[in-house]
Design a protein around this motif. Structure first.
Motif, mmCIF file in Angstrom:
data_model
loop_
_atom_site.group_PDB
_atom_site.id
_atom_site.type_symbol
_atom_site.label_atom_id
_atom_site.label_comp_id
_atom_site.label_asym_id
_atom_site.label_seq_id
_atom_site.Cartn_x
_atom_site.Cartn_y
_atom_site.Cartn_z
ATOM 1 N N GLU A 1 46.498 38.741 37.375
ATOM 2 C CA GLU A 1 45.830 37.706 38.162
ATOM 3 C C GLU A 1 44.804 36.989 37.283
ATOM 4 O O GLU A 1 43.969 37.631 36.639
ATOM 5 N N VAL B 1 46.979 32.073 38.983
ATOM 6 C CA VAL B 1 48.185 32.894 38.966
ATOM 7 C C VAL B 1 47.890 34.195 39.700
ATOM 8 O O VAL B 1 46.896 34.871 39.396
ATOM 9 N N PRO C 1 50.044 37.664 40.783
ATOM 10 C CA PRO C 1 51.256 38.496 40.937
ATOM 11 C C PRO C 1 51.226 39.179 42.301
ATOM 12 O O PRO C 1 50.475 40.131 42.502
ATOM 13 N N LYS D 1 55.570 36.457 41.557
ATOM 14 C CA LYS D 1 54.347 35.803 41.101
ATOM 15 C C LYS D 1 54.210 34.451 41.780
ATOM 16 O O LYS D 1 55.176 33.704 41.921
ATOM 17 N N GLU E 1 51.975 30.817 41.686
ATOM 18 C CA GLU E 1 51.079 29.979 40.885
ATOM 19 C C GLU E 1 50.770 28.707 41.653
ATOM 20 O O GLU E 1 51.655 28.089 42.238
#
Length: 827
Positions: free
Chosen positions: A377, A425, A427, A433, A435
């Protein structure tokens, strides 16, 4: 008795010396071999770091040329082995020295690529490599490419799917000039043709061909983007590289560069300087077949370019990093040339010109990275500001022309661009993930044009009322502003053999342009406004059924916003018979792009094939007009046309038949349908009037293929020989048809001094002197011609790396982490 005393003395000394050894802790060693997971080839100079259970560094080392390492004197007990290398994922292994063994062999260790996490200057490889990613090809520039020529423009023709127009300097990707060129991930304010000639080839670390970018990226460029990554060193301690080069054909050109860095503790300071200094010549001719006239061209340039880069990384703690860098590009160009027009039984008419062009481009970039406690992250905040100033003075002198008289043009250009990004970002799981990001892109340019010349008076009423037929050329003040605000989100998820990434980018665009012409007694204002909102989706899929097979499919929607040269109403260039102007009313064109790639890993190499298909809306293309004032002259501009399509096939492979020979080859074929406006005369030029001009929309079907092959021969451990061949097939255009082009280059590279720190290179390009731009056409007049430049050149180079430092440091994180490795060698 004496013998007994002597014996006791010797025994005492032996015991005394032996006692400390028994108290020393036992130590062990580890060994192994590091291999590229995709190519199964050894990786030299990989960092191997040994840390104790308290995470304190005990010792370390680097791998040799064959990828092996052996580290001794490791204290007994548990330890962690960390293996780090630029562009690859870090591996950690736990060992226990003395539990079962003191000498531990880790065997073969496979490193997987992870370009997003590292960025540094490594030892420049002998041979360039290319790797197929999900949305791009990454070409790592080796010594074979840097010796191909002194500038970025010189080496671009050696890159697959890329070509340079030697006359205009324009770059095209997959046969299309609608491509955006970035430096270190940032669009430059410098015109692309000039930018490529200013960047020294030895300052380039890698080149990325991003043919189908994800929603995370700016959607500009129908063909995609070309990203030029400059060198940056993050080795511990003081390190550097020095490069010198000399190129000679008709004229001599000198280039050099130096990379320096100092890394210690929480700071990494780095800098780069490169230059290109020298003269160049190009010449050619165009013959008109309708009146048998001949145009002769001869141009000479004397350019000096200096590129500076300096930066600082501050590692505040394990979670926060601040980075700053600046690029400064100083350019001083002088040009002189002649254009002659020869008609039958008439004296030659000549235009002589000379110009001075001075500009300075400055870029300032700051990034803050924050890593959260959760693995993967992170938050990136980036601000980039760039400005560009250019002064141009051009003198035109005419002989045997009734009009125009001699004159001087003055052009001052100023551009400012600010880009701000926020990227996050997260996860959401081990295999998924998310974004998201925001971007603001603010651009403004101002061009002031004035001239001492005369122009035709287009006001017929004024002429009929005893006004002058000629008037002072009006000055022009052109201002263009474009503000773009965007937001994006992408979601990626990995399955056992599948990877998928979906994304969408939304943008609102505001354009405001104004051209003000100032005449002797009046002004004329031409405003233009355009506001629009667009959504750009993207999707990427990969499927790897086995380790040797990988499939990739992608889709993205893109936009080609008109470039400054396409909307600028001020003349771009001019000769006695043709001039080029922009169109302020030009609208953006949109492209839906589809792409499929397949990679097959072989025992001694790999092969990658791909196909792409584009649907283009409101296509931007050339429009060719006959000058109403002088029907013997033509005007080039731009316009929007109906929807069209394009498709292509690409194939590239690397193979190593023997231990001393490897070759890399590429083949690409693309088809595109061009539409444009052209005008022709329906009467002989001697008697024609404006009423004899026929306006028509033409359509050209174009099928072009190109082939490149690069051979590298390892003559000895320190000596490499190379042979490069390129063939570019015939290309049909709206104005002309370019004939095939062919070139053969040879070279050698020799490494010497300790650890091969120095390299001497020699290249001889276009050894058969076959490279030329030859064409034939019939619009607006039947003609044929050819142009030549200094392609039959030899180049010598010397590079030297100095300093030391075993451990390489992490660079600030790349904004794009959506890359999956493929395989392949340089094409």
């Amino acid at each position: 008795m004496k013998n007994f005393v002597l014996l006791c003395t010797l025994l005492f000394c032996a015991l005394t010396n032996a006692q400390p050894l028994s108290n020393e802790p036992k130590t062990g060693s580890i060994s192994g071999k590091i291999l590229d997971a995709s190519l199964h080839e050894p990786l030299p100079y990989v960092n191997v770091i040994i840390k104790d259970e308290a995470n304190e560094t005990l010792t370390g080392g680097i791998t040799l040329d064959d990828g092996t390492f052996n580290i001794s004197k490791i204290p007994e007990g548990k330890a962690t082995v960390t293996i780090q290398y630029i562009g690859y994922k870090t591996i950690q292994k736990t060992i226990d020295v003395g539990n079962k063994a003191y000498d531990i062999n880790l065997g073969d260790i496979l490193l997987e690529e992870d370009v997003a996490k590292l960025d540094e200057v490594t030892v420049v490889a002998e041979v360039s490599t290319i790797q197929q990613k999900v949305d791009r090809k990454v070409i790592t520039v080796g010594k074979d490419l840097t010796t191909a020529g002194p500038t970025a423009s010189d080496i671009m023709n050696n890159i697959p799917s890329v070509s340079i127009d030697q006359q205009t300097g324009n770059i095209s990707l997959r046969g299309n000039e609608n491509v955006r060129v970035m430096v270190d991930g940032k669009l430059s304010n410098i015109p692309v043709a000039q930018l490529l000639k200013q960047i020294p080839s030895t300052s380039i670390k890698s080149i990325e061909l991003i043919t189908n970018p994800s929603a995370k990226y700016n959607p500009e460029g129908m063909s995609g983007m070309i990203n030029i990554i400059l060198h940056k060193n993050t080795n511990v301690g003081f390190n550097g590289n020095l490069n010198l080069g000399l190129t000679k054909d008709i004229n001599a050109r000198f280039n050099s560069s130096v990379d320096l860095n100092y890394r210690n503790g929480k700071f990494n300071i780095y800098g780069n300087y490169g230059n290109n200094i020298g003269k160049s010549n190009n010449y050619g001719q165009v013959k008109r077949l309708d009146d048998n006239s001949l145009q002769l061209f001869n141009f000479n340039n004397d350019n000096k370019s200096h590129l500076y880069k300096a930066g600082l990384d501050f590692y505040m703690n394990d979670n926060n990093t601040f980075s700053f860098f600046t690029n400064q590009n100083k350019y001083d160009g002088k040009g002189a040339g002649s254009t002659g027009v020869q008609y039958i039984n008439q004296p030659i008419q000549s235009q002589l010109f000379d110009n001075e062009n001075d500009n300075l481009s400055s870029q300032y970039n700051g990034v803050f990275n924050h890593t959260f406690a959760k693995e993967g992250e992170k938050l990136d905040i980036e601000v980039d500001y760039s400005k560009f100033k250019n002064d141009e003075v051009s003198n035109f002198n005419f002989f045997n022309f009734s009009f125009p008289p001699n004159y001087t043009d003055y052009v001052y250009t100023k551009r400012d661009q600010t880009v701000a990004n926020i990227d996050y970002v997260n996860p959401v799981s081990e295999k998924a993930k998310l974004e998201v990001g925001l971007e603001a892109r603010l651009f403004e340019t101002n061009i002031d044009y004035s001239s001492t010349g005369l122009s035709f008076n287009e006001n017929q009423d004024d002429i009929e009322n005893n006004g002058d037929e000629f008037i002072t050329t009006p000055s022009t003040d052109f201002t263009y502003k474009r503000d773009i605000y965007s937001a994006y989100t992408t979601y990626s998820k990995s399955f056992e053999k599948w990877t998928l990434q979906l994304g969408v980018r939304a943008e609102t665009v505001t354009e405001d342009a104004k051209a003000i012409k100032t005449f002797d007694n009046s002004t004329e204002t031409s405003p233009f406004k355009n506001d629009y909102f667009q959504v750009y989706p993207s999707a990427f899929f990969t499927y790897s059924p086995t380790e040797k097979n990988s499939y990739q499919a992608s889709f993205s929607r893109r936009v080609d916003r008109p470039g400054l040269e396409q909307v600028n109403p001020i003349r771009e260039w001019s000769t006695p018979l043709i001039s080029s102007f922009g169109n302020t009313q030009l609208q953006p064109q949109f492209t839906n792009s589809f792409e499929i790639n397949y990679t097959r890993k072989l025992e001694k190499g790999s092969i990658t094939g791909g196909v792409f298909y584009r649907i283009i809306e409101d296509e931007i293309n050339r429009a060719l007009f006959i000058d109403r004032i002088d029907l013997n002259k033509t005007i080039l501009s731009f316009d929007n046309f109906d929807n069209t399509t394009a498709y292509g096939v690409e194939l590239n492979s690397n193979y190593k038949p023997t231990s001393w020979w490897n070759f890399n080859a590429s083949f690409d074929l693309y088809s595109k349908k061009q539409k444009g406006i052209t005008e022709t005369l329906n009467a002989p030029i001697e008697t024609a009037t404006a009423n004899d001009i026929l306006i028509s929309t033409i359509e050209v079907d174009n099928l072009v293929w190109n082939f490149r092959v690069f051979n590298n021969f390892k003559a000895t451990k320190k000596l490499n020989l190379s042979l490069f061949t390129m063939y570019r097939g015939k290309e049909n255009g709206l104005q002309m048809n370019r004939l095939p082009m062919f070139m053969v280059n040879t070279g050698l590279r020799y490494s010497f001094l300790e650890d091969d720190r120095a390299t001497f290179s020699f290249n001889y390009n276009d050894i058969f002197n076959t490279m030329k731009f030859e064409f034939e056409g019939d619009r607006p007049f039947p003609s044929k011609g050819e142009f030549h430049w200094e392609s039959n050149a030899w180049n010598i180079g010397l590079s030297y790396r100095f300093g030391g430092g075993k451990y390489r440091a992490l660079q600030r994180k790349n904004r794009d982490s959506n890359e999956k490795s493929g395989g392949g060698g340089f094409i």
